[in-house]
Design an enzyme around this catalytic site. Structure first.
Site, short mmCIF file in Angstrom:
data_model
loop_
_atom_site.label_atom_id
_atom_site.label_comp_id
_atom_site.label_asym_id
_atom_site.label_seq_id
_atom_site.Cartn_x
_atom_site.Cartn_y
_atom_site.Cartn_z
N HIS A 1 0.74 -1.39 0.06
CA HIS A 1 0.14 -0.01 -0.03
C HIS A 1 0.90 1.37 0.16
O HIS A 1 0.49 2.18 0.44
CB HIS A 1 -0.95 0.03 1.24
CG HIS A 1 -1.79 -1.19 1.16
ND1 HIS A 1 -2.48 -1.62 0.40
CD2 HIS A 1 -1.83 -2.28 2.34
CE1 HIS A 1 -3.23 -2.64 0.85
NE2 HIS A 1 -2.66 -3.16 2.08
N HIS B 1 -6.84 -4.99 -1.46
CA HIS B 1 -6.28 -6.27 -1.59
C HIS B 1 -7.00 -7.36 -2.62
O HIS B 1 -7.01 -8.27 -2.41
CB HIS B 1 -6.35 -7.17 -0.15
CG HIS B 1 -5.94 -6.24 1.08
ND1 HIS B 1 -7.04 -5.39 1.66
CD2 HIS B 1 -4.82 -5.93 1.58
CE1 HIS B 1 -6.01 -4.77 2.60
NE2 HIS B 1 -5.06 -4.94 2.59
#
Lengths: 332, 332
Positions: free
Chosen positions: B58, B220
């Site tokens: 991320h 995700h």
């Protein structure tokens, strides 16, 4: 193949981008109405103005570097297209604070012509103008849009150093001397994993097979010097560092600034892994002192995946101070 | 399909990334040896420590927000995998300056469990710990890795506001009150043009046809709420803004902070165009006061192409001051 982009009409993409940027960061920049110029809101203080620009598609370059401590204004062309002389002139006029204006030009034929023409126009309006042409890309001599070497990510280090010097009060003549020295010590080289698609064209600028990468690509889809199979980051880094070594001819102990630059669609994870490999080669193997380091997307090629490495030999220790000086811009 | 990434061994990718980051920015952060913790070098000054973290992939979240004015430390798990409790404990211990440590946790089952366990372990070592769970993603209730709503890009605004408050000297109890209030006023929603490929998996987390986009995806590879054909930016923005409107139930004149966040492989050009469309809807059409605005890659999903919009209703004007307070971090 469908072009998959967040956009409306390709004809409006540059205007909408500039408006979005000016809205989002209205404490730092403004768009000069009816122009393609992003200008800083930083109070004028009678210093030399600093202007850059070029085709769009390299964001955050150049408008993302407008603000206190870097550029006074940036002029945007259409995607991968030089800004017109009248637009560059608008950028120069906005940047003028009475002490002259300095232009940072990437070495593409159109940019050099149009910025030079704008310089002549500005001088007719009694604005003194100096300039430097950045040609840091060591990958190839002469290319699709260039005579000589291309100007790429190293340009951002030129913005930063000159911006700090201008802020410090350098005269136009002093800036020119500094710029020439910095550009002479600058070298960059990149590689692509995936090509960019210009929204005004609608298809990729070149093709790479699913397992292919290309060394030495430009930032407008210009070809590089060799295609190979995809390989580990450390081998990619070794190839670029070897090319830089041939060019720079360094000795252990030399001080360099290093920029690992993402091309627009390269996750930061890969960029930091790449920096780790570059560090091993330059610092541990070659013994260079990497006295300034930076990683991220600074000079992109729309949605190209890839990285470039820029090295600046630090001839004058003060350059490191300039690279570290605080700024108030969007993209540094 | 070959996975095309800048990487060496996928098993080492997180370690190499953390090392690359710590090397590149060694004036701001350090990696605590033998751990997955990035810790700030900012001098300890007896204030509450602020810790976040989660699976890698991320970036710049979370290590890119470590430094003066934001996080004290960030703990990295493997890609898309929660950090283990012992690693979170290391992050807490590094952040502890004697006034307690506050944890910012994204709402994923593994993160919540492991951060809670680390909290218990820290309390055994006499470190007082409080926490908040961020669940800003309004797209879906319950998802692949979550009970309730997912934690996404709004987390970065929580880091920023709490970081400024901690720097100002807020107590652990005051930070907890502030955090609860901020999280209750936070809403995000995203869309994907292209899926991410986890380097430890080797293939995309989902598939989208060449002309398809998906609304409401997670960070995700979790599914969203609807697939549609690719459409202009203004229509994509209208869909996300409509979802946010249902959730936030705003009135004209309300003050909001807005973050347009790129998912990792989204060029800035598209992000700024998208912000321009969001502005038209929120500001011109809905009459909201967008009192803080930001555009760029802050909470990414490796090489996913897409954007998210985060809104924070500004209940307390001081939050804007906190959002604008200067920081010394890599990624803000």
């Amino acid at each position: 193949m469908t072009m998959k982009k967040i956009m409306n009409n390709p004809d409006q993409i540059v205007d909408e981008m500039l408006d979005g940027m000016a809205f989002a960061y209205d404490s730092i920049v403004e768009r000069i109405p009816e122009t393609k110029v992003i200008h800083r809101k930083h109070e004028k203080n009678g210093k030399v103005g600093l202007v850059s620009g070029g085709g769009s598609g390299h964001e955050p370059a150049h408008a993302g570097f407008v603000g206190k401590g870097m550029l006074s204004s940036a002029v945007a062309g259409q995607v991968f297209t030089s800004p017109t002389p009248d637009q560059v002139l608008e950028g120069i006029k906005a940047a003028d604070e009475g002490e002259g204006v300095f232009l940072v030009i990437k070495n593409y034929t159109g940019d050099v012509l149009n910025f030079d023409m704008a310089k002549d126009l500005a001088e007719l309006e009694d604005i003194e103008v100096e300039s430097v042409v950045v040609d840091d890309d060591i990958a190839v001599e002469d290319s699709t849009f260039t005579a000589g070497k291309r100007g790429v990510a190293g340009t951002v280090l030129v913005h930063k150093i000159l911006g700090a010097a201008a802020e410090e009060g350098y005269s136009l003549k002093e800036l020119k001397e500094l710029a020439d020295k910095v550009v002479a010590n600058l070298a960059s080289i990149g590689l692509a994993l995936k090509p960019a698609t210009n929204p005004e064209v609608g298809k990729p600028g070149f093709e790479l097979a699913a397992d292919e990468i290309e060394f030495g690509i430009g930032i407008h889809g210009e070809p590089g010097y060799r295609r190979e199979k995809l390989q580990p980051s450390k081998d990619l880094a070794a190839e670029l560092v070897n090319q830089l070594k041939k060019e720079c001819n360094w000795s252990a102990g030399d001080s360099y600034a290093v920029l690992v630059n993402g091309m627009g669609a390269t996750p930061l994870m890969g960029q930091f892994v790449f920096m780790n490999d570059v560090k091993k080669l330059l610092s541990e193997q070659e013994g260079l002192e990497l006295s300034f380091r930076k990683v991220g997307d600074y000079m992109t090629s729309i949605d190209m995946a890839g990285v470039s490495v820029t090295l600046l030999k630090v001839e004058v220790p003060k350059w490191i101070e300039y690279l570290n000086a605080p700024v108030d811009v969007i993209g540094w």
